[in-house]
Design a protein around this motif. Structure first.
Motif, PDB file in Angstrom:
ATOM      1  N   TYR A 408       1.036  -1.197  -0.173  1.00  0.00           N
ATOM      2  CA  TYR A 408      -0.079   0.402   0.205  1.00  0.00           C
ATOM      3  C   TYR A 408       0.768   1.334  -0.143  1.00  0.00           C
ATOM      4  O   TYR A 408       2.149   1.712   0.672  1.00  0.00           O
ATOM      5  CB  TYR A 408      -0.481   0.131   1.201  1.00  0.00           C
ATOM      6  N   LYS A 409       0.240   2.207  -1.220  1.00  0.00           N
ATOM      7  CA  LYS A 409       1.481   3.254  -1.240  1.00  0.00           C
ATOM      8  C   LYS A 409       0.464   4.911  -2.056  1.00  0.00           C
ATOM      9  O   LYS A 409       0.063   4.548  -3.229  1.00  0.00           O
ATOM     10  CB  LYS A 409       3.076   3.007  -1.968  1.00  0.00           C
ATOM     11  N   ASP A 410       0.919   5.545  -0.974  1.00  0.00           N
ATOM     12  CA  ASP A 410      -0.364   6.714  -2.415  1.00  0.00           C
ATOM     13  C   ASP A 410      -1.284   6.511  -2.318  1.00  0.00           C
ATOM     14  O   ASP A 410      -1.695   6.606  -3.217  1.00  0.00           O
ATOM     15  CB  ASP A 410       0.852   7.347  -2.957  1.00  0.00           C
ATOM     16  N   GLY A 411      -2.065   5.980  -1.315  1.00  0.00           N
ATOM     17  CA  GLY A 411      -3.379   5.853  -1.360  1.00  0.00           C
ATOM     18  C   GLY A 411      -3.719   4.157  -2.692  1.00  0.00           C
ATOM     19  O   GLY A 411      -4.978   4.254  -2.917  1.00  0.00           O
ATOM     20  N   ARG A 412      -2.795   3.191  -2.376  1.00  0.00           N
ATOM     21  CA  ARG A 412      -3.076   2.765  -3.999  1.00  0.00           C
ATOM     22  C   ARG A 412      -2.630   1.332  -2.880  1.00  0.00           C
ATOM     23  O   ARG A 412      -1.028   1.815  -2.927  1.00  0.00           O
ATOM     24  CB  ARG A 412      -3.084   2.860  -5.330  1.00  0.00           C
ATOM     25  N   ILE A 413      -3.260   0.429  -3.218  1.00  0.00           N
ATOM     26  CA  ILE A 413      -2.914  -1.504  -3.159  1.00  0.00           C
ATOM     27  C   ILE A 413      -2.582  -2.091  -4.444  1.00  0.00           C
ATOM     28  O   ILE A 413      -3.529  -1.604  -5.796  1.00  0.00           O
ATOM     29  CB  ILE A 413      -3.765  -2.061  -1.995  1.00  0.00           C
ATOM     30  N   CYS A 414      -1.429  -2.816  -4.146  1.00  0.00           N
ATOM     31  CA  CYS A 414      -1.028  -3.063  -5.238  1.00  0.00           C
ATOM     32  C   CYS A 414      -0.333  -4.545  -5.088  1.00  0.00           C
ATOM     33  O   CYS A 414      -0.349  -5.312  -3.892  1.00  0.00           O
ATOM     34  CB  CYS A 414       0.002  -3.311  -5.826  1.00  0.00           C
ATOM     35  N   ILE A 415      -1.315  -5.092  -5.428  1.00  0.00           N
ATOM     36  CA  ILE A 415      -1.338  -7.151  -4.732  1.00  0.00           C
ATOM     37  C   ILE A 415      -0.212  -7.958  -6.339  1.00  0.00           C
ATOM     38  O   ILE A 415      -1.189  -7.313  -7.516  1.00  0.00           O
ATOM     39  CB  ILE A 415      -3.011  -7.657  -5.233  1.00  0.00           C
ATOM     40  N   SER A 416       0.356  -8.176  -6.402  1.00  0.00           N
ATOM     41  CA  SER A 416       1.040  -8.696  -7.167  1.00  0.00           C
ATOM     42  C   SER A 416       1.619 -10.209  -6.313  1.00  0.00           C
ATOM     43  O   SER A 416       2.365 -10.387  -5.647  1.00  0.00           O
ATOM     44  CB  SER A 416       3.216  -8.193  -6.868  1.00  0.00           C
ATOM     45  N   ALA A 417       1.725 -11.194  -7.709  1.00  0.00           N
ATOM     46  CA  ALA A 417       2.341 -13.028  -8.159  1.00  0.00           C
ATOM     47  C   ALA A 417       3.081 -12.588  -8.929  1.00  0.00           C
ATOM     48  O   ALA A 417       2.768 -12.624 -10.494  1.00  0.00           O
ATOM     49  CB  ALA A 417       0.474 -13.360  -8.602  1.00  0.00           C
ATOM     50  N   LEU A 418       4.185 -13.676  -8.453  1.00  0.00           N
ATOM     51  CA  LEU A 418       5.312 -13.341  -9.528  1.00  0.00           C
ATOM     52  C   LEU A 418       5.691 -14.960  -9.744  1.00  0.00           C
ATOM     53  O   LEU A 418       5.044 -16.192  -8.533  1.00  0.00           O
ATOM     54  CB  LEU A 418       6.466 -13.765  -7.822  1.00  0.00           C
TER      55      LEU A 418
END
Length: 420
Positions: A408-418
């Motif tokens: 979570y950064k700058d009001g956005r959530i990022c879900i990252s799958a490798l």
């Protein structure tokens, strides 16, 4: 899950033993270095106190008894430190006496073979540069003292054998560590199944229960759903029938999700690996949510590296994209956009889905992929979520030898799958 649990147990047990053994090796070798250096310093001090020589009596310089003519008694190791009767004959050293301006007054080289009049200037320069105190040069431990005004004495003690012993002790202790750690690793591998057997049996019973319960629930849910449709045909549409039908569909989705999780946790992965065009699969699956996102006033931006091929389970990867997209659409901030990216990673590919959302704590980020965990239970109830979708996403990522993270950064959530 069982394989991961066993591997984790092996790693923790082996690393714990390795850490203890390396710490023990460090302590023993440091103690050895300190003890050896202390002995060398005592020897240098003794030579200095006896004006550049080593006495041959126990009292280190005391003459024989004038009445009896007998020498002092033999040395005792517990009282005389590193000195004994053989010390004067086994110790190799040389003494330089010089002036402060560097003029050499005398070089006593009688007790050393490696230094002669041609090389003594090298050691004189070392003593002049260092000044008073202890030092180390090559294989020599030395000390410099002032004897009187403008006069100094430098004593160089050959420490080759001591340094060789320190090095050998270090090498042998590291070799012993490696052998013991390898032995521990093999033993842990052999007995790890027995060690985690209670946990394995409990997990197997739990999975069997979920599987059996899922199959048992499917029949009554199907009967209820069919009966509701028949009732609706007879009495017409009613809000109570619609609500019951909606809850039946939710139960069906929950049972299917639980069975999917149970299958993903099996030791033999249910995933069928084969090459497929992942760029096309991700793009098609993400684009299928465009209308759903538009209904909620959300924009959708899909950016997939072209012509990427990946060896994995295409159905599972599409399911992964669907879970992340469904989660993003349901919880994205109003009038915001959802970004989907697919790129080639160093090992495999990386899929990321990001959206604007309300602030999320670090605790929620770390527990987001736990089963039935809800960041905001009230919002999950409103959106119809069970808190199990991201758990399935994690199982899919791990089934492809990869991982999944949330940031979570700058009001956005990022879900990252490798996916590797």
């Amino acid at each position: 899950m069982i394989r991961r649990l066993r591997n984790k147990f092996i790693r923790i047990a082996t690393l714990s033993v390795a850490a203890v053994m390396l710490m023990l090796t460090l302590i023993l070798n440091v103690a050895n270095v300190i003890s050896t250096d202390s002995d060398l310093r005592q020897t240098l001090d003794m030579i200095y106190e006896n004006e550049g020589t080593i006495p041959q009596t126990r009292t280190l310089g005391a003459p024989p008894n004038p009445q009896t003519g007998e020498s002092a008694p033999a040395p005792r190791p517990d009282k005389d430190g590193p000195f004994n009767q053989e010390t004067p004959f086994s110790t190799r050293f040389f003494v330089l006496r010089y002036q402060d301006d560097g003029t050499l007054d005398n070089a006593d080289l009688n007790r050393i073979a490696a230094v002669n009049s041609d090389t003594v200037d090298e050691y004189l320069a070392v003593a002049l540069t260092h000044g008073e105190g202890y030092g180390i040069y090559k294989t020599y431990r030395y000390v410099v003292h002032s004897t009187r005004e403008n006069r100094k004495i430098a004593i160089f003690l050959d420490s080759y054998q001591q340094l060789r012993t320190i090095r050998n002790v270090l090498l042998w202790s590291l070799a012993a560590d490696a052998a013991c750690i390898l032995l521990v690793f093999l033993l842990v591998v052999v007995f790890s199944r027995r060690a985690i057997d209670p946990v394995v049996q409990s997990a197997q019973r739990q999975k069997q229960f979920i599987t059996d319960a899922g199959h048992e629930l499917k029949t009554p849910i199907t009967v209820i759903s069919t009966s509701l449709r028949v009732l609706e045909m007879e009495v017409g549409k009613q809000k109570w029938i619609d609500k019951a039908q909606a809850q039946t569909e939710k139960l069906t989705a929950l049972v299917n999700s639980l069975v999917t999780l149970s299958r993903m946790d099996e030791e033999e992965s249910p995933l069928k690996m084969s090459p497929f065009p992942i760029s096309e699969a991700v793009t098609q699956t993400a684009e299928s949510f465009r209308d759903f996102a538009a209904e909620r006033g959300l924009g959708l931006h899909v950016s997939a590296a072209p012509a990427l091929t990946y060896c994995g389970d295409e159905y599972a990867v599409r399911q992964l994209v669907s879970i992340l997209m469904d989660n993003a659409v349901k919880y994205a901030a109003a009038q915001s956009d959802i970004a989907v990216t697919l790129e080639k990673a160093r090992h495999g590919v990386r899929l990321a889905v990001s959206n604007a959302c309300e602030p999320i704590t670090e605790k929620d980020l770390t527990r987001m992929f736990d089963r039935f965990y809800r960041v905001d239970p009230s919002r999950n109830a409103a959106t119809g979520g069970f808190g199990i979708g991201l758990s399935i996403a994690r199982s899919i990522a791990e089934g492809h030898k990869g991982s999944i993270t949330a940031d979570y950064k700058d009001g956005r959530i990022c879900i990252s799958a490798l996916l590797k």
